[in-house]
Design an enzyme around this catalytic site. Sequence first.
Site, PDB file in Angstrom:
ATOM      1  N   GLU A   1       4.689   4.289 -25.973  1.00  0.00           N
ATOM      2  CA  GLU A   1       4.881   5.158 -24.812  1.00  0.00           C
ATOM      3  C   GLU A   1       6.061   6.082 -25.072  1.00  0.00           C
ATOM      4  O   GLU A   1       7.022   5.688 -25.724  1.00  0.00           O
ATOM      5  CB  GLU A   1       5.192   4.316 -23.577  1.00  0.00           C
ATOM      6  CG  GLU A   1       4.096   3.366 -23.187  1.00  0.00           C
ATOM      7  CD  GLU A   1       4.452   2.649 -21.892  1.00  0.00           C
ATOM      8  OE1 GLU A   1       4.039   3.135 -20.834  1.00  0.00           O
ATOM      9  OE2 GLU A   1       5.175   1.646 -21.950  1.00  0.00           O
TER      10      GLU A   1
ATOM     11  N   ARG B   1       5.667  -3.093   4.315  1.00  0.00           N
ATOM     12  CA  ARG B   1       6.728  -3.285   5.295  1.00  0.00           C
ATOM     13  C   ARG B   1       6.951  -2.020   6.133  1.00  0.00           C
ATOM     14  O   ARG B   1       7.318  -2.097   7.303  1.00  0.00           O
ATOM     15  CB  ARG B   1       8.013  -3.680   4.558  1.00  0.00           C
ATOM     16  CG  ARG B   1       9.086  -4.258   5.436  1.00  0.00           C
ATOM     17  CD  ARG B   1      10.240  -4.789   4.605  1.00  0.00           C
ATOM     18  NE  ARG B   1      10.045  -6.149   4.132  1.00  0.00           N
ATOM     19  CZ  ARG B   1      10.352  -7.227   4.837  1.00  0.00           C
ATOM     20  NH1 ARG B   1      10.860  -7.124   6.036  1.00  0.00           N
ATOM     21  NH2 ARG B   1      10.156  -8.435   4.349  1.00  0.00           N
TER      22      ARG B   1
ATOM     23  N   HIS C   1      -1.206  -6.740 -21.970  1.00  0.00           N
ATOM     24  CA  HIS C   1      -2.073  -5.692 -22.526  1.00  0.00           C
ATOM     25  C   HIS C   1      -2.362  -5.888 -24.021  1.00  0.00           C
ATOM     26  O   HIS C   1      -3.507  -5.811 -24.456  1.00  0.00           O
ATOM     27  CB  HIS C   1      -1.445  -4.315 -22.322  1.00  0.00           C
ATOM     28  CG  HIS C   1      -1.045  -4.040 -20.899  1.00  0.00           C
ATOM     29  ND1 HIS C   1      -1.784  -4.476 -19.824  1.00  0.00           N
ATOM     30  CD2 HIS C   1       0.011  -3.371 -20.370  1.00  0.00           C
ATOM     31  CE1 HIS C   1      -1.193  -4.085 -18.702  1.00  0.00           C
ATOM     32  NE2 HIS C   1      -0.105  -3.417 -19.002  1.00  0.00           N
TER      33      HIS C   1
ATOM     34  N   ALA D   1       0.799  -1.233   0.000  1.00  0.00           N
ATOM     35  CA  ALA D   1       0.000   0.000   0.000  1.00  0.00           C
ATOM     36  C   ALA D   1       0.830   1.281   0.000  1.00  0.00           C
ATOM     37  O   ALA D   1       0.267   2.366  -0.160  1.00  0.00           O
ATOM     38  CB  ALA D   1      -0.937  -0.010   1.207  1.00  0.00           C
TER      39      ALA D   1
HETATM   40  C1  BG6 Z   1       2.284  -1.366 -17.173  1.00  0.00           C
HETATM   41  C2  BG6 Z   1       3.710  -1.569 -17.574  1.00  0.00           C
HETATM   42  O1  BG6 Z   1       1.599  -2.582 -17.090  1.00  0.00           O
HETATM   43  O2  BG6 Z   1       1.639  -0.553 -18.157  1.00  0.00           O
HETATM   44  C3  BG6 Z   1       4.436  -0.250 -17.757  1.00  0.00           C
HETATM   45  O3  BG6 Z   1       4.361  -2.329 -16.562  1.00  0.00           O
HETATM   46  C4  BG6 Z   1       3.665   0.632 -18.710  1.00  0.00           C
HETATM   47  O4  BG6 Z   1       5.752  -0.460 -18.228  1.00  0.00           O
HETATM   48  C5  BG6 Z   1       2.206   0.733 -18.312  1.00  0.00           C
HETATM   49  O5  BG6 Z   1       4.265   1.925 -18.689  1.00  0.00           O
HETATM   50  C6  BG6 Z   1       1.396   1.467 -19.365  1.00  0.00           C
HETATM   51  O6  BG6 Z   1       0.098   1.673 -18.882  1.00  0.00           O
HETATM   52  P1  BG6 Z   1      -0.756   2.907 -19.387  1.00  0.00           P
HETATM   53  O7  BG6 Z   1      -2.042   2.771 -18.648  1.00  0.00           O
HETATM   54  O8  BG6 Z   1      -0.003   4.160 -19.051  1.00  0.00           O
HETATM   55  O9  BG6 Z   1      -0.894   2.750 -20.866  1.00  0.00           O
END
Ligand code: BG6
Length: 488
Positions: A215, A47, A239, A14
């Site tokens: 990204e 922790r 994803h 958390a």
């Molecule tokens: C995460 C990855 O699952 O998704 C990251 O570990 C990545 O590396 C992120 O930056 C991207 O998520 P979003 O919602 O910003 O597209």
Amino acid sequence: MTGTTASLLTIFGATGDLARRMLLPSLYGLERDGLLPPSLRILGTARSELDLDGFRALVAEAVERQLPGSDRDPAALAALLRRIHYQPAALDDDASLRALCDTITALRDGGDVVCHLSTAPRWYAPVCDALGAHGLGGAGTRVMLEKPLGHDLASATAINDGVARVFDEDRVFRVDHYLGKEGVQNLLALRFGNALFEPLWNARHIEQVQITVAETVGVEGRGDYYDDSGASRDMLQNHLLQLLCLVAIEPPSRFEPTAVRNEKIKVLRSLRPIGRDEVAGETVTGQYTAGAVGGVAVPGYLDELGRASSTETFVALRAQVDNWRWKGVPFYLRTGKRMPQRCTEIYLQFRAVPHSIFDHGGAPLQPNALVIRLQPDERIELRMMHKTPGLDRNGLQLSQVALDLDMQEQFAAHRRRLAYERLYLDAIEGNGTLFVRRDETEAAWQWIDAIHDGWRHAGITPRPYPAGTWGPSRAVTLAERHGHAWRE
Ligand code: BG6
């Protein structure tokens, strides 16, 4: 639905980065809109030896840091803080876990509890064992597991087996936060809420599909985790494959957990394996070097990491879904860090008209395309040919225009939600539709493992690409070889 609305949400990890950036602000968003069950309590554990005031201060700071001033409502924050409890725990110490379980038992007050394990995955099985050993393994407990769920099929299976010793599958909620995104759910609405697309949604009418998750960020201080994963494990295994599933699935009979996930697993199992003989032709990997993103100079991956590495920060590939609907349609997937722009997009290109009647030497007809943009803005564009205004005495002139649906404009009165708002509500209510089932995650790993085996066997290592570009030039040829071009 599994169980009844929970009376306690326990967040393990958390004080971590995910909690500060996403989880706590999401709970605040739900609180602000009156969506949390009135009697829900929230217990944070980590922790860190914080006391209750210390943790509440951390929650307030996380909310304030992540949300723009206009979204802040002091009364809602105060209400959220009143629900919050905190207890430090060392996950490798049974006495500490036992004390935590006693607190959970007291706070749940006979109701259901959701335990969200936002920790390193190696703790999932031991924590579940402890929950089981200390009276929390029964039907009233649901566990939410963060990704990465393992590193390959073997480790994912071991984690899933460990969790399954204590919890039946319908109590296990594996998070892929993309499924909590509005635009991702809208894929199902678009496909199955409209009669228009379904007759065209197949190999007879679709020429190619592209799924891009680009990204601009680098590894953002997560080098140790990321270097162990790379783009294929961090983004593709979860994803991108989930997005592919939602584009490719057959209509589920209902929008409910079993029906939706039964269809997704069929897609995953229809993915043609890309193995030793195919990786060189069907995949491309890259690693960013120094460059510029949005006009700002950024260091290369190895400089950020501070050591040598052959981890890929970009992957592109041509996938094929070998079933009746999709036979022969390439699904080009790509994802990378330090790309020129942040963009999550699905592009479906329809087949060209069989014969053009406008044979006058003008610009060629462009095939129709549906562009579903999920991030950073949500929009849907249907690209089509249109007569260019004019007298056209030398034959009709056509240009491609877009029917453009901008979600922000269309739904201006609706607040954009964080993915975890939806996921938390569903877990609290016991609805697993937007969570990943064990068979899905294992099928995805099996497919990814074959690619890794191929890379190892063929000695394939990532090609450099300057930060701020769309990956190595080989990614372009990957599509071009099949007569296609990436959308940029
Ligand atoms: C995460 C990855 O699952 O998704 C990251 O570990 C990545 O590396 C992120 O930056 C991207 O998520 P979003 O919602 O910003 O597209």
